[in-house]
Design an enzyme around this catalytic site. Structure first.
Site, PDB file in Angstrom:
ATOM      1  N   CYS A   1      21.013  -0.158  17.565  1.00 32.16           N
ATOM      2  CA  CYS A   1      20.435   0.136  18.874  1.00 32.16           C
ATOM      3  C   CYS A   1      20.246   1.659  18.933  1.00 32.16           C
ATOM      4  O   CYS A   1      21.177   2.406  18.606  1.00 32.16           O
ATOM      5  CB  CYS A   1      21.392  -0.332  19.975  1.00 32.16           C
TER       6      CYS A   1
ATOM      7  N   HIS B   1      14.924   7.218   2.552  1.00 34.52           N
ATOM      8  CA  HIS B   1      14.300   6.944   3.849  1.00 34.52           C
ATOM      9  C   HIS B   1      14.834   5.656   4.471  1.00 34.52           C
ATOM     10  O   HIS B   1      14.146   5.007   5.261  1.00 34.52           O
ATOM     11  CB  HIS B   1      12.775   6.933   3.717  1.00 34.52           C
TER      12      HIS B   1
ATOM     13  N   ASP C   1      11.117  -0.831   0.324  1.00 34.41           N
ATOM     14  CA  ASP C   1      10.779  -2.198  -0.088  1.00 34.41           C
ATOM     15  C   ASP C   1      11.886  -2.883  -0.892  1.00 34.41           C
ATOM     16  O   ASP C   1      11.781  -4.062  -1.220  1.00 34.41           O
ATOM     17  CB  ASP C   1       9.462  -2.207  -0.882  1.00 34.41           C
TER      18      ASP C   1
ATOM     19  N   ASN D   1      11.125   4.697  -0.875  1.00 32.65           N
ATOM     20  CA  ASN D   1      10.589   3.391  -0.488  1.00 32.65           C
ATOM     21  C   ASN D   1      11.636   2.546   0.230  1.00 32.65           C
ATOM     22  O   ASN D   1      12.827   2.648  -0.043  1.00 32.65           O
ATOM     23  CB  ASN D   1      10.071   2.647  -1.725  1.00 32.65           C
TER      24      ASN D   1
ATOM     25  N   CYS E   1      22.864   2.877  22.161  1.00 28.23           N
ATOM     26  CA  CYS E   1      24.333   2.849  22.075  1.00 28.23           C
ATOM     27  C   CYS E   1      24.847   2.741  20.630  1.00 28.23           C
ATOM     28  O   CYS E   1      26.047   2.723  20.411  1.00 28.23           O
ATOM     29  CB  CYS E   1      24.896   1.704  22.931  1.00 28.23           C
TER      30      CYS E   1
ATOM     31  N   PRO F   1       0.825  -1.214   0.000  1.00 22.03           N
ATOM     32  CA  PRO F   1       0.000   0.000   0.000  1.00 22.03           C
ATOM     33  C   PRO F   1       0.855   1.258   0.000  1.00 22.03           C
ATOM     34  O   PRO F   1       1.988   1.236   0.506  1.00 22.03           O
ATOM     35  CB  PRO F   1      -0.786  -0.095   1.310  1.00 22.03           C
ATOM     36  N   ASP F   2       0.319   2.340  -0.562  1.00 20.71           N
ATOM     37  CA  ASP F   2       1.023   3.615  -0.380  1.00 20.71           C
ATOM     38  C   ASP F   2       0.589   4.180   0.980  1.00 20.71           C
ATOM     39  O   ASP F   2       0.005   3.461   1.796  1.00 20.71           O
ATOM     40  CB  ASP F   2       0.796   4.580  -1.561  1.00 20.71           C
ATOM     41  N   PHE F   3       0.882   5.431   1.245  1.00 16.22           N
ATOM     42  CA  PHE F   3       0.587   5.977   2.572  1.00 16.22           C
ATOM     43  C   PHE F   3      -0.697   6.785   2.597  1.00 16.22           C
ATOM     44  O   PHE F   3      -1.514   6.647   3.495  1.00 16.22           O
ATOM     45  CB  PHE F   3       1.761   6.856   3.040  1.00 16.22           C
ATOM     46  N   ARG F   4      -0.870   7.655   1.588  1.00 20.52           N
ATOM     47  CA  ARG F   4      -1.893   8.684   1.725  1.00 20.52           C
ATOM     48  C   ARG F   4      -3.102   8.534   0.823  1.00 20.52           C
ATOM     49  O   ARG F   4      -3.992   9.387   0.869  1.00 20.52           O
ATOM     50  CB  ARG F   4      -1.248  10.060   1.512  1.00 20.52           C
TER      51      ARG F   4
HETATM   52  P1  OAD Z   1       2.108   8.777  -0.619  1.00 16.54           P
HETATM   53  O1  OAD Z   1       1.140   7.731  -0.219  1.00 16.54           O
HETATM   54  O2  OAD Z   1       2.133  10.026   0.166  1.00 16.54           O
HETATM   55  O3  OAD Z   1       1.858   9.188  -2.144  1.00 16.54           O
HETATM   56  C1  OAD Z   1       1.747   8.216  -3.157  1.00 16.54           C
HETATM   57  C2  OAD Z   1       1.373   8.926  -4.455  1.00 16.54           C
HETATM   58  O4  OAD Z   1       1.377   7.950  -5.483  1.00 16.54           O
HETATM   59  C3  OAD Z   1      -0.005   9.544  -4.434  1.00 16.54           C
HETATM   60  O5  OAD Z   1       0.014  10.746  -5.174  1.00 16.54           O
HETATM   61  C4  OAD Z   1      -0.873   8.483  -5.130  1.00 16.54           C
HETATM   62  O6  OAD Z   1      -1.988   9.024  -5.790  1.00 16.54           O
HETATM   63  C5  OAD Z   1       0.111   7.952  -6.145  1.00 16.54           C
HETATM   64  N1  OAD Z   1      -0.133   6.578  -6.544  1.00 16.54           N
HETATM   65  C6  OAD Z   1      -0.456   5.507  -5.768  1.00 16.54           C
HETATM   66  N2  OAD Z   1      -0.514   4.378  -6.507  1.00 16.54           N
HETATM   67  C7  OAD Z   1      -0.228   4.746  -7.783  1.00 16.54           C
HETATM   68  C8  OAD Z   1      -0.121   4.055  -9.017  1.00 16.54           C
HETATM   69  N3  OAD Z   1      -0.300   2.731  -9.110  1.00 16.54           N
HETATM   70  N4  OAD Z   1       0.171   4.762 -10.116  1.00 16.54           N
HETATM   71  C9  OAD Z   1       0.372   6.117 -10.065  1.00 16.54           C
HETATM   72  N5  OAD Z   1       0.306   6.824  -8.927  1.00 16.54           N
HETATM   73  C10 OAD Z   1       0.001   6.148  -7.804  1.00 16.54           C
HETATM   74  O7  OAD Z   1       3.536   8.081  -0.670  1.00 16.54           O
HETATM   75  P2  OAD Z   1       4.963   8.777  -0.719  1.00 16.54           P
HETATM   76  O8  OAD Z   1       4.929  10.035  -1.496  1.00 16.54           O
HETATM   77  O9  OAD Z   1       5.944   7.739  -1.105  1.00 16.54           O
HETATM   78  O10 OAD Z   1       7.985   8.258   4.956  1.00 16.54           O
HETATM   79  O11 OAD Z   1       5.163   9.105   0.834  1.00 16.54           O
HETATM   80  C11 OAD Z   1       6.331   9.742   1.260  1.00 16.54           C
HETATM   81  C12 OAD Z   1       6.718   9.308   2.632  1.00 16.54           C
HETATM   82  O12 OAD Z   1       5.602   9.442   3.524  1.00 16.54           O
HETATM   83  C13 OAD Z   1       7.086   7.843   2.784  1.00 16.54           C
HETATM   84  O13 OAD Z   1       8.397   7.552   2.394  1.00 16.54           O
HETATM   85  C14 OAD Z   1       6.898   7.615   4.261  1.00 16.54           C
HETATM   86  C15 OAD Z   1       5.599   8.347   4.454  1.00 16.54           C
HETATM   87  O14 OAD Z   1       5.383   8.850   5.724  1.00 16.54           O
HETATM   88  C16 OAD Z   1       8.352   7.826   6.152  1.00 16.54           C
HETATM   89  O15 OAD Z   1       7.771   6.947   6.713  1.00 16.54           O
HETATM   90  C17 OAD Z   1       9.530   8.525   6.727  1.00 16.54           C
HETATM   91 ZN    ZN Z   2      22.640  -0.671  22.869  1.00 14.70          ZN
END
Ligand code: OAD
Ligand code: ZN
Length: 403
Positions: A250, A242, A225, A223, A253, A149-152
């Protein structure tokens, strides 16, 4: 898991949308600001327009009542009651203020690399041989079709599906301070998303193909992954902004632990602790409030000034400092966004209303000379782009490698 079936029609934004003229944008801004100047409520943009508003308004108050020049006499009602001529003068001043803020003239000096802001023009540029160093910047969107899954994305994104962890806010799962008090949610999720169970997508293979064609300067990914690695992209070509699961430390330490050790801990559902000091041990993925790896900053500094084309794939461009990388390429460098929706754009009018000009993609800007969007599914975008470049079979061969 991600909804990865939504294959949308490719859309070349630059072709489909008629860009607004600079004047239209400025008029719109002036209308908005003019309206706000008449409003009784303070707005976020007060700072930006304050310099315009105060002198004209004071003058107006003085002119309309010379006997009583007390500044306190001015209030928003005075402005509303002004005659049409004064208002017109105010709007004209405001227009030139915004025009100078937009600084449209400065852009005229930047050399034009693309014949037009279309995907076809980007393809032509690559084929011309002038484009030798491509940087790719990726986010979770390039891995959703692998089942991660993506995040947002509302509904399918990770941050919409964390109820079972009882978090104070979704990002807490990757927040170092929260982790110190409650590491369990992260480790439960880490087991679910542990790298190794997934295959690269056509988007990853497309990046690999750019490398095979000798065009890839570097691939920057948010990513964790490792799918670019599975797709055979050499480690020196990849910047894992990231972090990675490959090593762990740890948090007290800094003793280092191997991937095998951490994997075993995660899969037996234990909370890994340090043999030296009993501190928590965490994979070296970057949490919120942690620094990015030194290699990220080092590579950014040497790569971005050399970039001939930036390709941004599958990211919402919301997390800093990664999101700001798009502004580190030379001002003439074309930028191609392949994503479901437009990201990374700052509406110039809104930017001014908020008193800042933050950069970002100029997809809808009237003076856009270099930013192109290929909207839709990343895999479809990469396939279309490869086909336009005459690389259809090369990409298909690579994609077939891991079936
Ligand atoms: P987001 O989930 O914020 O954004 C993913 C983007 O990809 C969105 O614009 C979706 O619409 C688009 N998208 C999803 N699936 C797609 C597909 N099959 N084809 C085209 N577009 C698609 O993910 P990131 O931008 O990677 O950081 O998030 C950035 C960071 O936020 C991550 O590295 C993570 C998170 O918090 C940490 O955990 C430090
Ligand atoms: Zn330690």
């Amino acid at each position: 898991m991600a909804d990865c079936g939504g294959s949308k029609t490719m859309e070349n934004v630059a072709e489909k949308e008629v860009p607004k003229t600079a004047e239209e944008k400025v008029n719109k801004a002036a209308a908005v600001v003019g309206k706000e100047a008449g409003s009784t409520e303070a707005t976020e943009c007060e700072g930006a327009i304050g310099g315009m508003r105060d002198p004209s308004i004071r003058k107006e108050a003085e002119d309309s009542d010379e006997e009583d020049s007390d500044e306190e006499d001015y209030d928003d009602e005075d402005y509303d009651e002004s005659d049409g001529e004064d208002r017109e003068g105010f709007m004209t001043m405001l227009q030139s203020f915004l025009m100078s803020k937009l600084d449209l003239s400065k852009d005229a000096d930047i050399p034009k690399v693309l014949d037009e802001v279309t995907v076809e023009a980007v393809v032509k540029y690559i084929k011309s041989g002038e484009c030798k160093s491509i940087i790719t910047m990726a986010g979770a969107g390039i891995s959703t079709s692998a089942g991660i899954p993506d995040f947002r994305t509302p509904g399918s994104g990770l941050y919409s599906n964390l109820e079972k962890y009882n978090l104070p806010f979704p990002e807490a799962i990757f927040d170092i301070e929260f982790f110190k008090t409650n590491p369990q949610p992260f480790f439960v999720l880490a087991k679910e998303l542990y790298p190794g169970a997934f295959n690269p997508t056509p988007s990853h293979w497309f990046v690999r193909l750019l490398h095979d064609k000798g065009l890839l300067l570097r691939h920057y990914t948010q990513n964790i992954d490792t799918l670019e690695h599975v797709a055979g992209l050499p480690a020196e070509k990849t910047v894992e902004a990231h972090g990675t699961f490959r090593t762990s430390h740890c948090i007290a330490c800094r003793k280092e632990y191997s991937q095998e050790w951490m994997k075993e801990e995660i899969f037996k559902d234990s909370i890994p602790t340090c043999s030296e000091c009993s501190g928590l041990v965490k994979p070296d993925i970057v949490f919120f409030r942690e620094n990015l790896p030194p290699r990220f900053f080092h590579c950014v500094q040497s790569d971005f000034p050399k970039c001939d084309l930036l390709i941004i794939l599958g990211t919402s461009l919301t997390v800093q400092p990664f999101a700001s990388l798009i502004d580190n390429v030379p001002p003439s460098c074309p930028r191609l966004l392949i994503n479901r929706e437009k990201t990374g754009s700052v509406d110039p009018v809104m930017a001014i209303l908020h008193g800042i000009f933050t950069g970002g993609l100029a997809l809808d800007s009237p003076n856009n000379k270099r930013d192109v969007a290929l909207l839709g599914d990343c895999d479809d975008g990469c396939k279309t782009f490869a086909e336009m470049l005459g690389w259809k079979e090369d990409l298909e061969k690579l994609v077939a490698t891991k079936k």
